[in-house]
Scaffold this motif. Structure first.
Motif, short mmCIF file in Angstrom:
data_model
loop_
_atom_site.label_atom_id
_atom_site.label_comp_id
_atom_site.label_asym_id
_atom_site.label_seq_id
_atom_site.Cartn_x
_atom_site.Cartn_y
_atom_site.Cartn_z
N VAL A 80 44.58 43.13 42.40
CA VAL A 80 44.14 41.81 42.87
C VAL A 80 45.39 40.98 43.10
CG1 VAL A 80 41.90 41.83 41.70
CG2 VAL A 80 43.91 40.95 40.51
N LEU A 81 45.20 39.78 43.66
CA LEU A 81 46.27 38.81 43.81
C LEU A 81 46.00 37.63 42.89
CD1 LEU A 81 46.77 38.81 47.69
CD2 LEU A 81 48.19 39.95 45.98
N GLN B 69 42.35 36.62 43.79
CA GLN B 69 42.00 36.83 45.19
C GLN B 69 41.83 38.32 45.46
OE1 GLN B 69 44.92 35.69 48.11
NE2 GLN B 69 43.41 35.51 49.75
N ALA B 70 40.67 38.70 45.98
CA ALA B 70 40.42 40.09 46.34
C ALA B 70 40.85 40.35 47.77
CB ALA B 70 38.94 40.43 46.16
N ARG B 71 40.87 41.62 48.16
CA ARG B 71 41.32 41.98 49.50
C ARG B 71 40.23 41.80 50.55
NH1 ARG B 71 43.65 47.79 47.78
NH2 ARG B 71 41.65 47.71 46.70
N SER B 72 38.97 41.69 50.12
CA SER B 72 37.87 41.52 51.07
C SER B 72 36.72 40.84 50.36
CB SER B 72 37.42 42.87 51.64
OG SER B 72 36.89 43.69 50.62
N GLU C 51 51.02 39.91 43.05
CA GLU C 51 50.29 41.14 42.84
C GLU C 51 50.04 41.38 41.35
OE1 GLU C 51 52.13 44.47 44.68
OE2 GLU C 51 51.97 43.66 46.72
N HIS D 237 38.20 34.86 49.72
CA HIS D 237 37.80 35.94 48.81
C HIS D 237 38.30 35.70 47.38
CE1 HIS D 237 37.39 37.50 52.79
NE2 HIS D 237 38.63 37.93 52.90
N GLU E 45 34.94 43.42 48.15
CA GLU E 45 35.65 43.70 46.90
C GLU E 45 35.49 42.55 45.91
OE1 GLU E 45 40.24 43.85 46.09
OE2 GLU E 45 39.59 45.83 46.83
#
Length: 595
Positions: A316-317, A389-392, A328, A375, A395
């Motif tokens: 995740v971020l 923060q997710a990638r999509s 990251e 996200h 997710e």
């Protein structure tokens, strides 16, 4: 078959034999090869002696008759099952039992090879040469001796006796019911199988005497050119094999068969034993995966617990309240905790460093609407609150669902204790409404989201008025967000009109004041540094023909803005034009104006 037919068959067979033996010994007709070896049909009738001497019957006629006899074409057709002398076909359920017996015999031979040959030979070598520990040999073969004795002394003899007496007792359901509970001993063997395979590979490379004993036995005829690992896999596969054979046996039984009820009950017991073995396999795989995760985390004592269940992991971020760019990070979600980790730069040994452990008990998770970072979701617990923060979008929804499922499971497990502590329902509601500050880590406001104190509205600076957060609540108060505004987003502020306000501002047209544009330094500021009454303003294109820029102009006043996209600029132009004409900006056909 009737006696007359028997005599006819015997006499014709005798006639063929006499004809073929009437030739000069050692010779054969020029146009034919030597006659083939006599078949069962060529044997003379008991008590009759073939006559010798020439016969006047032609060979072609006798050959044709011989072929008809061998094919049975001379017989008169009769309905199936009514012809005398036909061998009755074996019932299908008995065929399944025979297959069960044959495979059991082969399986017991394989168990004997494992127990009495591999196991005992390695044990004697360990006791004699001391080249490898005896405990290693016992761990590799687990309880194979008990499994071997059970099948060789009980299960196989019972099947043999029942099949031999099948005519009088055509059933096996009662036998399997009596012995099926003992099949649960396979759980120990199956659970140890992964560890046994590792020990076998390790000591094969480590100890030449160990390797020599195994290689010698594997090359023997009894091993069938198969490896020890192949033989060790047999017990793992045996119980599911019983289930398949017994299921086929039940399907082949006639509807009114006396063994149907017992066979179905036996099948249920075998299924239970198979589930027991499957559960052991799943538990073994879970512990193996868990151990690998602990190795990646550095095997910290406070997180290593065999009772944990890994539910989800992934990158995740992390959205920082000080830095502008996300960082990251990596999450491990267990049934009782969420580990917030940082990837190690030099991955020697552990791959991640655990930064924070958040207990699932008391944790909350929700989606976090954010115009700047899509996200996003918020995880808040007793130890810390994280903006991630997710990638999509998918997710993010998957993470929220997994966290919520873990939270629900903990709450369901503790609901009895909660009821005892909270007392009556009314007290529980009152307690929930008066939750004290400081019991949960607050969601801190990002530094770039505020430019002034949220109490006195004085601007911050780097020396005398530095930013500080309340450790109980994180912040109090906020400007109108997307829910309380008709239009809001970041816009770049162009020109010298804005002074020291910064390169961009958080622009809002609130619902309670729909004809005024407020410009804040950041989304969490409680006081706007600029307010523009929109009534009477004209919207003109931006400077230098930029398609994302627009201007507000009236009586010498000029404000220039630039949106991130042309689509966002179009929504702002429509909203400002409606407000400038005295109409409240509202919801258009393509959705809400707010960003």
């Amino acid at each position: 078959m009737e006696p007359a037919n028997e005599e006819k068959l015997a006499s014709v067979s005798t006639l063929v034999t006499v004809f073929e033996s009437s030739r000069t010994p050692g010779t054969a007709p020029r146009d034919q090869a030597p006659p083939p070896a006599p078949g069962p049909w060529e044997k003379p009738h008991v008590g009759e002696t073939p006559e010798s001497g020439p016969r006047t019957v032609s060979r072609r006629c006798l050959s044709s008759l011989k072929n008809k006899l061998s094919s049975g074409a001379w017989r008169r057709p009769c309905p199936p099952g009514t012809c005398e002398g036909t061998v009755p076909q074996e019932p299908e359920e008995k065929r399944v039992v025979r297959e069960l017996l044959e495979t059991e015999q082969a399986y017991v031979a394989r168990l004997h090879l494992l127990d009495q040959v591999f196991f005992q030979e390695l044990l004697r070598e360990a006791q004699g040469s001391k080249a490898f520990p005896e405990d290693v040999v016992r761990l590799i073969f687990s309880n194979i001796s008990s499994i071997h004795q059970f099948h060789a002394r009980f299960f196989l003899p019972e099947l043999q006796r029942r099949l031999e007496d099948w005519t009088a007792t055509p059933r096996i359901g009662d036998v399997i019911q009596k012995l099926a509970p003992f099949l649960k001993m396979y759980s120990e063997y199956v659970k140890n199988f992964g560890r046994a395979a590792e020990l076998l590979a390790t000591w094969t490379d480590k100890s030449p005497p160990f390797q020599e004993v195994i290689a010698r036995i594997q090359s023997s005829e009894a091993s069938g050119s198969l490896t020890l690992q192949h033989h060790m896999l047999e017990p793992v596969q045996r119980v599911p094999r019983y289930e398949l054979l017994l299921k086929e046996y039940v399907q082949k039984l006639p509807a009114q068969a006396p063994d149907r009820a017992d066979a179905q009950k036996a099948l249920d017991m075998i299924f239970s034993a198979a589930q027991h073995s499957n559960a052991a396999i799943a538990e073994m795989e879970r512990l193996q995966d868990l151990w690998e995760v602990y190795q990646r985390l550095g095997l910290d004592d406070d997180i290593v617990d065999p009772s944990n269940h890994l539910l989800r992991e992934g990158p995740v971020l992390k959205i920082s309240f000080r830095r502008s760019d996300p960082m990251e990070r990596y999450l491990f979600l267990f049934n009782n905790m969420l580990l917030y980790c940082v990837p190690r730069v030099i991955q020697v040994g552990a791959q991640f460093q655990v930064r924070t452990r958040i207990d699932v008990a008391g944790m909350k998770v929700r989606e976090l609407p954010d115009a700047e970072f899509p996200h996003c979701f918020l995880v808040s617990g007793k130890q810390r609150t994280l903006e991630l923060q997710a990638r999509s979008q998918e997710e993010m929804a998957s993470w929220i669902q997994a966290c919520q499922a873990a939270i629900d499971q903990i709450e369901k497990r503790n609901e009895t204790f909660k009821a005892a502590v909270q007392g009556p329902e009314g007290d529980a509601q009152e307690q929930g409404q008066s939750e004290e500050l400081g019991l949960r880590a607050p969601q801190w406001v990002r530094d770039k989201m505020v430019t002034m104190c949220m109490r006195c509205q004085e601007p911050f600076n780097a020396l005398t008025r530095r930013r500080h957060h309340c450790r109980a609540c994180g912040y109090k108060g906020a400007p109108p967000g997307p829910g309380q505004s008709l239009m809001c987003s970041f816009l770049q502020l162009l020109g010298d009109k804005w002074g020291r306000s910064g390169p961009r501002g958080w622009c809002v047209i609130p619902r309670h004041d729909p004809l005024v544009l407020y410009v804040y330094g950041a989304p969490q500021d409680t006081r706007a540094h600029t307010s523009i009454p929109l009534l009477g303003y004209q919207v003109t294109p931006g400077p230098q023909g930029d398609p994302r820029a627009f201007q507000l102009q009236q009586s010498g006043q000029l404000y220039a803005f630039k949106a991130e996209t042309e689509e966002l600029k179009g929504r702002w132009v429509r909203a400002v034009e409606q407000a400038a004409g005295g109409c409240s900006p509202g919801v258009t056909d393509d959705g809400d104006l707010s960003d």
